[in-house]
Design a protein around this motif. Structure first.
Motif, PDB file in Angstrom:
ATOM      1  N   HIS A 286       0.838  -1.211   0.000  1.00  0.00           N
ATOM      2  CA  HIS A 286       0.000   0.000   0.000  1.00  0.00           C
ATOM      3  C   HIS A 286       0.870   1.258   0.000  1.00  0.00           C
ATOM      4  N   LEU A 287       1.918   1.262   0.813  1.00  0.00           N
ATOM      5  CA  LEU A 287       2.803   2.429   0.849  1.00  0.00           C
ATOM      6  C   LEU A 287       3.501   2.623  -0.492  1.00  0.00           C
ATOM      7  N   ALA A 288       3.912   1.528  -1.114  1.00  0.00           N
ATOM      8  CA  ALA A 288       4.543   1.633  -2.433  1.00  0.00           C
ATOM      9  C   ALA A 288       3.570   2.228  -3.448  1.00  0.00           C
ATOM     10  N   ASP A 289       2.293   1.874  -3.329  1.00  0.00           N
ATOM     11  CA  ASP A 289       1.283   2.397  -4.251  1.00  0.00           C
ATOM     12  C   ASP A 289       1.117   3.909  -4.137  1.00  0.00           C
ATOM     13  N   ILE A 290       1.408   4.456  -2.942  1.00  0.00           N
ATOM     14  CA  ILE A 290       1.307   5.911  -2.766  1.00  0.00           C
ATOM     15  C   ILE A 290       2.698   6.562  -2.742  1.00  0.00           C
ATOM     16  N   LYS A 291       3.675   5.830  -3.305  1.00  0.00           N
ATOM     17  CA  LYS A 291       5.033   6.348  -3.532  1.00  0.00           C
ATOM     18  C   LYS A 291       5.802   6.610  -2.243  1.00  0.00           C
ATOM     19  N   ILE A 292       5.602   5.784  -1.238  1.00  0.00           N
ATOM     20  CA  ILE A 292       6.362   5.888   0.006  1.00  0.00           C
ATOM     21  C   ILE A 292       7.157   4.602   0.194  1.00  0.00           C
ATOM     22  N   ALA A 293       8.480   4.726   0.248  1.00  0.00           N
ATOM     23  CA  ALA A 293       9.330   3.564   0.514  1.00  0.00           C
ATOM     24  C   ALA A 293       9.184   3.156   1.980  1.00  0.00           C
ATOM     25  N   SER A 294       9.446   1.902   2.275  1.00  0.00           N
ATOM     26  CA  SER A 294       9.312   1.445   3.658  1.00  0.00           C
ATOM     27  C   SER A 294      10.234   0.268   3.921  1.00  0.00           C
ATOM     28  N   GLN A 295      10.480   0.033   5.191  1.00  0.00           N
ATOM     29  CA  GLN A 295      11.204  -1.144   5.649  1.00  0.00           C
ATOM     30  C   GLN A 295      10.306  -1.892   6.619  1.00  0.00           C
ATOM     31  N   THR A 296      10.379  -3.214   6.607  1.00  0.00           N
ATOM     32  CA  THR A 296       9.510  -4.010   7.466  1.00  0.00           C
ATOM     33  C   THR A 296      10.315  -5.036   8.254  1.00  0.00           C
ATOM     34  N   TYR A 297       9.764  -5.420   9.402  1.00  0.00           N
ATOM     35  CA  TYR A 297      10.387  -6.412  10.269  1.00  0.00           C
ATOM     36  C   TYR A 297       9.281  -7.255  10.899  1.00  0.00           C
ATOM     37  N   VAL A 298       9.548  -8.527  11.067  1.00  0.00           N
ATOM     38  CA  VAL A 298       8.667  -9.411  11.824  1.00  0.00           C
ATOM     39  C   VAL A 298       9.500 -10.042  12.927  1.00  0.00           C
ATOM     40  N   SER A 299       9.008  -9.973  14.143  1.00  0.00           N
ATOM     41  CA  SER A 299       9.836 -10.380  15.265  1.00  0.00           C
ATOM     42  C   SER A 299       8.982 -10.908  16.412  1.00  0.00           C
ATOM     43  N   GLY A 300       9.552 -11.844  17.146  1.00  0.00           N
ATOM     44  CA  GLY A 300       9.009 -12.187  18.447  1.00  0.00           C
ATOM     45  C   GLY A 300       9.456 -11.147  19.458  1.00  0.00           C
ATOM     46  N   ILE A 301       9.015 -11.293  20.680  1.00  0.00           N
ATOM     47  CA  ILE A 301       9.440 -10.378  21.746  1.00  0.00           C
ATOM     48  C   ILE A 301      10.808 -10.836  22.250  1.00  0.00           C
ATOM     49  N   ASN A 302      11.744  -9.893  22.348  1.00  0.00           N
ATOM     50  CA  ASN A 302      13.093 -10.188  22.842  1.00  0.00           C
ATOM     51  C   ASN A 302      13.064 -10.173  24.370  1.00  0.00           C
ATOM     52  N   GLY A 303      13.191 -11.342  24.958  1.00  0.00           N
ATOM     53  CA  GLY A 303      13.095 -11.422  26.411  1.00  0.00           C
ATOM     54  C   GLY A 303      14.387 -11.241  27.159  1.00  0.00           C
ATOM     55  N   VAL A 304      15.505 -11.033  26.450  1.00  0.00           N
ATOM     56  CA  VAL A 304      16.803 -10.995  27.136  1.00  0.00           C
ATOM     57  C   VAL A 304      17.523  -9.647  27.037  1.00  0.00           C
ATOM     58  N   GLY A 305      17.164  -8.806  26.091  1.00  0.00           N
ATOM     59  CA  GLY A 305      17.871  -7.536  25.932  1.00  0.00           C
ATOM     60  C   GLY A 305      19.144  -7.688  25.135  1.00  0.00           C
ATOM     61  N   PRO A 306      20.227  -6.983  25.533  1.00  0.00           N
ATOM     62  CA  PRO A 306      21.479  -7.055  24.760  1.00  0.00           C
ATOM     63  C   PRO A 306      22.140  -8.416  24.874  1.00  0.00           C
ATOM     64  N   LYS A 307      22.984  -8.741  23.874  1.00  0.00           N
ATOM     65  CA  LYS A 307      23.699 -10.009  23.924  1.00  0.00           C
ATOM     66  C   LYS A 307      25.095  -9.842  23.334  1.00  0.00           C
ATOM     67  N   ILE A 308      26.006 -10.664  23.795  1.00  0.00           N
ATOM     68  CA  ILE A 308      27.389 -10.643  23.329  1.00  0.00           C
ATOM     69  C   ILE A 308      27.493 -11.487  22.071  1.00  0.00           C
ATOM     70  N   LEU A 309      28.014 -10.878  21.002  1.00  0.00           N
ATOM     71  CA  LEU A 309      28.198 -11.588  19.732  1.00  0.00           C
ATOM     72  C   LEU A 309      29.605 -12.165  19.596  1.00  0.00           C
ATOM     73  N   GLY A 310      30.549 -11.601  20.365  1.00  0.00           N
ATOM     74  CA  GLY A 310      31.926 -12.099  20.318  1.00  0.00           C
ATOM     75  C   GLY A 310      32.782 -11.349  21.310  1.00  0.00           C
ATOM     76  N   GLN A 311      33.881 -11.982  21.754  1.00  0.00           N
ATOM     77  CA  GLN A 311      34.801 -11.314  22.674  1.00  0.00           C
ATOM     78  C   GLN A 311      36.187 -11.935  22.553  1.00  0.00           C
ATOM     79  N   HIS A 312      37.187 -11.091  22.828  1.00  0.00           N
ATOM     80  CA  HIS A 312      38.578 -11.551  22.715  1.00  0.00           C
ATOM     81  C   HIS A 312      39.392 -11.009  23.886  1.00  0.00           C
TER      82      HIS A 312
END
Length: 312
Positions: A286-312
């Motif tokens: 619908h937004l594209a039809d009225i010439k508005i670009a958009s970004q979308t996301y589908v997600s569950g609820i994050n129950g933990v907050g921040p997380k460590i992706l790597g460490q050295h």
């Protein structure tokens, strides 16, 4: 440990009827910070990606470094040298807590490097200082869920008291970010300072209903309760085709629909991922039809907050 790589989540503040007091974290999108210990005392920001040059490298003017500096002062570690890389993985000015995600990632990285074992919630006062710099108002409805995960209630600001809330595990969130500009400061300025008692009573009932739905895993009660008679009618005017997007969401199985934070992002709760995907696809079309670009996301609820992706 000499370096750490941390992810912190985007958040949805207000949750329609809980202006400045309710928020929740999502699994995606979010921001990432890589932080390294250096031999020279002080904080530097060596790199920022994904911001199209919009964010300052000056550590005195960046929310991440400012909040980390407050934290280091509180633990007596002004002697520490830190190099910060900020990687924006989510849109700025989206209403999804972009500055909060960056700030929380930075604080959690610093806490990890110092071996600080305190609960992440204790970093909240420092994160609020970052919010104050970002938008001129030190509210916690974005930074608290980013730090603590899940749903949170900001019961009081003076003194600060934030409460973790339960939530249905099968709850999904469909998020649509129309690429239009709705600055947070301006979105706050148009809100009424006084409201009718009748409207306040309606709002209180809706907040209580939403809380009850969270505690009893009643998603339908949550949906019925997520109505805003105070803030949404004003802010909706800043978001193109807001009511049409709501109609599309509800017609495609959403249990609720509203503005994320100050907008322009909007979100819908659903009972499954497939429904959330259908809603994002139809609204994006619908937004594209009225010439508005958009970004979308589908997600569950994050129950933990921040997380460590790597460490050295």
């Amino acid at each position: 440990m000499e370096s750490v790589h941390v992810f912190a989540p985007a958040t949805v503040a207000n949750v329609v009827c809980g202006f400045d007091i309710l928020g929740f974290a999502v699994e995606a999108p979010g921001d990432e910070v890589v932080m390294r210990v250096t031999s020279k005392p002080g904080i530097i920001i060596s790199k920022i990606t994904g911001d199209n040059g919009r964010l300052p490298l000056n550590p005195e003017k960046n929310t991440v470094s400012v909040s980390v500096r407050h934290y280091l002062q509180s633990v007596g570690r002004n002697d520490l040298g830190l190099d910060i890389e900020l990687h924006k993985k989510m849109p700025i000015g989206s209403g999804l807590g972009s500055s909060s995600a960056s700030t929380v990632a930075g604080l959690f990285a610093a806490k990890t490097l110092l071996g600080d074992t305190r609960d992440a919630a204790e970093l909240l006062p420092f994160a609020i200082e970052g919010e104050r710099m970002a938008c001129g108002h030190g509210h916690a409805d974005n930074v608290a869920p980013a730090l603590m995960g899940g749903f949170v209630l900001v019961r009081s600001y003076e003194p600060l008291e934030v409460i973790r809330l339960p939530f249905p595990k099968d709850l999904y969130c469909a998020i649509i970010f129309p690429e239009v500009d709705v600055p947070t400061r301006e979105a706050r300025q148009i809100i009424r300072n006084k409201v009718a008692l009748k409207d306040a009573v309606t709002q209180w009932g809706n907040i209580a209903g939403l809380m009850s739905g969270l505690y009893t895993n009643d998603i339908d009660l949550m949906g019925r309760s997520m109505q805003d008679v105070l803030i949404e009618p004003v802010r909706a005017m800043l978001i193109p085709d807001f009511y049409k997007m709501r109609e599309i969401a509800m017609d495609n199985g959403a249990v609720s629909f509203g503005i994320s934070g100050s907008g322009p992002s909007v979100f819908a709760f659903t009972k499954d991922a497939n429904t959330a995907h259908k809603i994002t696809q139809n609204i994006q079309q619908h937004l594209a039809d009225i010439k508005i670009a958009s970004q979308t996301y589908v997600s569950g609820i994050n129950g933990v907050g921040p997380k460590i992706l790597g460490q050295h």
